[in-house]
Design an enzyme around this catalytic site. Structure first.
Site, mmCIF file in Angstrom:
data_model
loop_
_atom_site.group_PDB
_atom_site.id
_atom_site.type_symbol
_atom_site.label_atom_id
_atom_site.label_comp_id
_atom_site.label_asym_id
_atom_site.label_seq_id
_atom_site.Cartn_x
_atom_site.Cartn_y
_atom_site.Cartn_z
ATOM 1 N N LYS A 1 0.789 -1.241 0.000
ATOM 2 C CA LYS A 1 0.000 0.000 0.000
ATOM 3 C C LYS A 1 0.815 1.281 0.000
ATOM 4 C CE LYS A 1 -1.138 -0.094 4.878
ATOM 5 N NZ LYS A 1 -2.172 -0.230 5.870
ATOM 6 N N THR B 1 9.010 -5.071 8.692
ATOM 7 C CA THR B 1 10.355 -5.659 8.577
ATOM 8 C C THR B 1 11.401 -4.556 8.504
ATOM 9 O OG1 THR B 1 9.462 -7.533 7.362
ATOM 10 C CG2 THR B 1 11.824 -7.143 7.141
ATOM 11 N N GLU C 1 19.270 -10.999 23.388
ATOM 12 C CA GLU C 1 18.065 -10.226 23.741
ATOM 13 C C GLU C 1 17.329 -10.918 24.881
ATOM 14 O OE1 GLU C 1 15.704 -8.882 20.390
ATOM 15 O OE2 GLU C 1 17.504 -8.697 19.173
ATOM 16 N N ARG D 1 9.999 -9.967 27.639
ATOM 17 C CA ARG D 1 9.348 -8.652 27.531
ATOM 18 C C ARG D 1 8.086 -8.473 28.351
ATOM 19 N NH1 ARG D 1 9.979 -7.884 21.119
ATOM 20 N NH2 ARG D 1 12.236 -7.925 21.264
ATOM 21 N N HIS E 1 4.078 -3.334 20.205
ATOM 22 C CA HIS E 1 5.184 -3.709 19.321
ATOM 23 C C HIS E 1 4.833 -4.859 18.380
ATOM 24 C CE1 HIS E 1 9.333 -4.094 18.086
ATOM 25 N NE2 HIS E 1 9.398 -5.348 18.509
ATOM 26 N N ARG F 1 5.918 -13.756 22.509
ATOM 27 C CA ARG F 1 6.983 -14.073 21.535
ATOM 28 C C ARG F 1 8.372 -13.842 22.129
ATOM 29 N NH1 ARG F 1 9.784 -10.692 17.544
ATOM 30 N NH2 ARG F 1 8.890 -9.014 18.762
HETATM 31 C C1 SIN Z 1 14.279 -5.199 19.255
HETATM 32 O O1 SIN Z 1 15.239 -4.912 18.555
HETATM 33 O O2 SIN Z 1 14.231 -4.960 20.454
HETATM 34 C C2 SIN Z 1 13.099 -5.849 18.612
HETATM 35 C C3 SIN Z 1 13.372 -7.240 18.279
HETATM 36 C C4 SIN Z 1 12.088 -8.006 18.201
HETATM 37 O O3 SIN Z 1 11.022 -7.439 18.372
HETATM 38 O O4 SIN Z 1 12.151 -9.217 18.014
#
Ligand code: SIN
Length: 540
Positions: free
Chosen positions: A34, A42, A115, A287, A348, A383
């Protein structure tokens, strides 16, 4: 205009592009997006792709981290194949030209980031612009494919279903024939007919007032699939990223979790740490824990933000590992090498979506879904960071294999599809209805269906969203469609689905926390919340 193609791909992020590039080897592909090709979720991804690479890492560790993070709702079989098929898909991305950052010690190896929720370093990345690099390479590849025709600035309105073409009620086994698509610049509607339709339209960030997502994230695929009768699951599991830059002029800029992976510590404005009260992994906890902890601390203190402090790391390292975040913060007057970054949680990622099987097939024949729009069973109730790009490439490959098997059995004499009927709609002189309802939905979802929910808040949200949906449908019937109106209609549907699933789940698990049911209830709720248009109609 009618466009007939073998594959219709809606959306141009990693999921749509990976599938389209492969499908182009089987037949013709129309890609509808769009905005510009690179306007996707992404493109904004900073972190990277979680994949087992390190000698000391094991598939079992990645599987285990994913299952723990998912709060009991992951489909273990799906987790297992996504994790184990990951390395092959990464080799393919590299072959297609994606340049991931290499280790400074050994250029044969990738540099591995860490992470939240990961027990090992396993996030491959392109500095802190991973998504942008993936989009660059895949776009270049797609543009070289003669079989791919790209339609930018085109937005799908609705899927075309066999039942509606032959005038039947939606029923199990209904088939998708294509989509009606608005050419935004020319204000005309085209019929796209295809043997297979891939929904890869991304997530639903714009349902919420504050989000890390770009403007295109308006849940288009989920809303269209729902209207077409597809099964939708787990919409209550909205992931709030704990660290979005807090600054009046910054439009939801993400501070990647990789910053915490490199040692950043969350602190209150007073300088005191707090994560040790909430999780043994402290600032690197999954998270759901971090976002809820920040929410609790902000409510307690009345402050507007908390701080993310990485000033103890070397300046040169920070500037080379996080060039994008460093520059962006600096533009807002924050030198992250010298002072902590003010952050707040923001919507997010959507862990639920259009239900698919292990081949990416939805409950509607010939309709596939891939990427954030889909619910595959990988993420469960929460996730694991950087598992989503991995999911997209693994499922794009599986969907490709499935369509390759099915293609020869698809008949060549398609049903005639009626052209789009504008139903005598006129130009609106009340566009304020669109902008007002847009704000109201997003504010309502932020205030009542955010990180901490309650029965009362959810009921309130339901009443308001239902009212707004009725108003939008009336407006939609009477006035000429625009991109803004279509997006509003879609976020309203997604809001309804989120509230409905959240009201169904009478417990707290993963990303869904309800004050009236603060505990997990494995006896009754170790299952997905699955809804469809037919079921909701029957209930009301
Ligand atoms: C981030 O860089 O914190 C996001 C990575 C993600 O959402 O998997």
């Amino acid at each position: 205009m009618e466009i007939y193609t073998d594959f219709l791909v809606l959306g141009s992020g990693i999921a749509g592009l990976s599938f389209a590039i492969k499908a182009a080897g089987l037949g013709t592909v129309a890609m509808v997006t769009k905005q510009d090709m690179t306007d996707s979720n992404t493109n904004m991804a900073q972190g990277g792709i979680a994949v087992v690479q390190d000698q000391a890492d094991r598939f079992e560790y990645h599987i285990n981290d994913t299952l723990i993070c998912g709060g009991g709702l992951c489909n273990e079989g799906v987790v297992r194949f996504v994790v184990t098929e990951g390395p092959e898909r990464i080799r393919e991305l590299v072959q297609w030209g994606v340049e991931f950052t290499r280790s400074t010690n050994d250029p044969e190896q990738f540099d591995l980031g860490r992470e939240g929720g990961h027990s090992m370093r396993r996030v491959i990345h392109a500095k802190d612009l991973t998504g942008q690099e993936i989009e660059r390479a895949l776009n270049e590849k797609a543009c070289q494919e003669k079989n791919i025709r790209i339609f930018e600035n085109h937005i799908a309105i609705d899927l075309i279903m066999k039942s509606s073409v032959i005038g039947q009620k939606i029923e199990i086994g209904d088939r998708c024939l294509g989509a009606y698509v608005l050419d935004i610049a020319n204000n005309s509607v085209h019929t796209f007919r295809a043997k297979f339709i891939m929904l890869s339209t991304g997530g639903a960030g714009k349902v919420y007032l504050i989000t890390t997502n770009p403007d295109i994230a308006t849940a288009d695929g989920i809303a269209m699939a729902y209207r077409a009768g597809a099964k939708i699951a787990n919409m209550e599991f909205i992931q709030f990223h704990p660290t979005c830059l807090y600054h009046p002029d910054a439009k939801s800029f993400l501070i990647s979790e990789a910053v915490r992976g490199e040692g950043a510590i969350l602190k209150l404005k007073s300088g005191a740490t707090f994560m040790e009260k909430y999780h043994p992994m402290k600032s690197l906890a999954p998270r759901d824990f971090v976002a809820k902890a920040i929410d609790t601390e902000l409510k307690k203190s009345g402050d507007d933000y908390v701080l993310l402090d990485i000033t103890h790391r070397d300046k040169d390292f920070l500037m080379s590992r996080f060039p994008n975040i460093y520059e962006k913060c600096l533009a807002f007057g924050i030198d992250m090498t010298r002072s902590p970054i003010p952050v707040v949680p923001a919507e997010h990622y959507l862990c639920g979506g259009v239900m698919v099987n292990t081949n990416g097939e939805t409950s509607i024949e010939r309709l596939f879904a891939c990427g954030e729009v889909s619910c595959t069973g990988l993420h469960g109730a929460n996730r694991l960071a950087s598992n989503s790009l991995l999911e997209a490439v693994v499922f794009a490959q599986r969907s490709y294999r499935r369509v390759a098997d099915l293609l020869s059995s698809v008949e060549d004499a398609p049903l005639p599809i009626p052209a789009w009927d504008p139903r005598g709609a006129t130009e609106s002189d009340e566009s304020v209805v669109v902008s007002h309802n847009w704000d109201e939905i997003r504010r309502c979802m932020w205030n009542y269906v955010g990180i901490v929910r309650s029965d009362k808040r959810l009921e309130r949200a339901q009443r308001r969203i239902d009212l707004i949906i009725r108003e939008i449908e009336e407006y939609y019937r009477n006035f000429i469609i625009t991109r803004d109106l279509l997006e509003l209609r879609n976020i309203a549907v997604a809001a309804k689905l989120i509230v409905t699933c959240a009201r169904m789940r009478k417990e707290s698990r993963g990303l869904h926390f309800n004050l009236d049911y603060p505990d997990k209830d494995d006896r009754l709720w170790l299952k997905d919340t699955i809804i469809s248009r037919e079921e909701l109609w029957r209930k009301t």
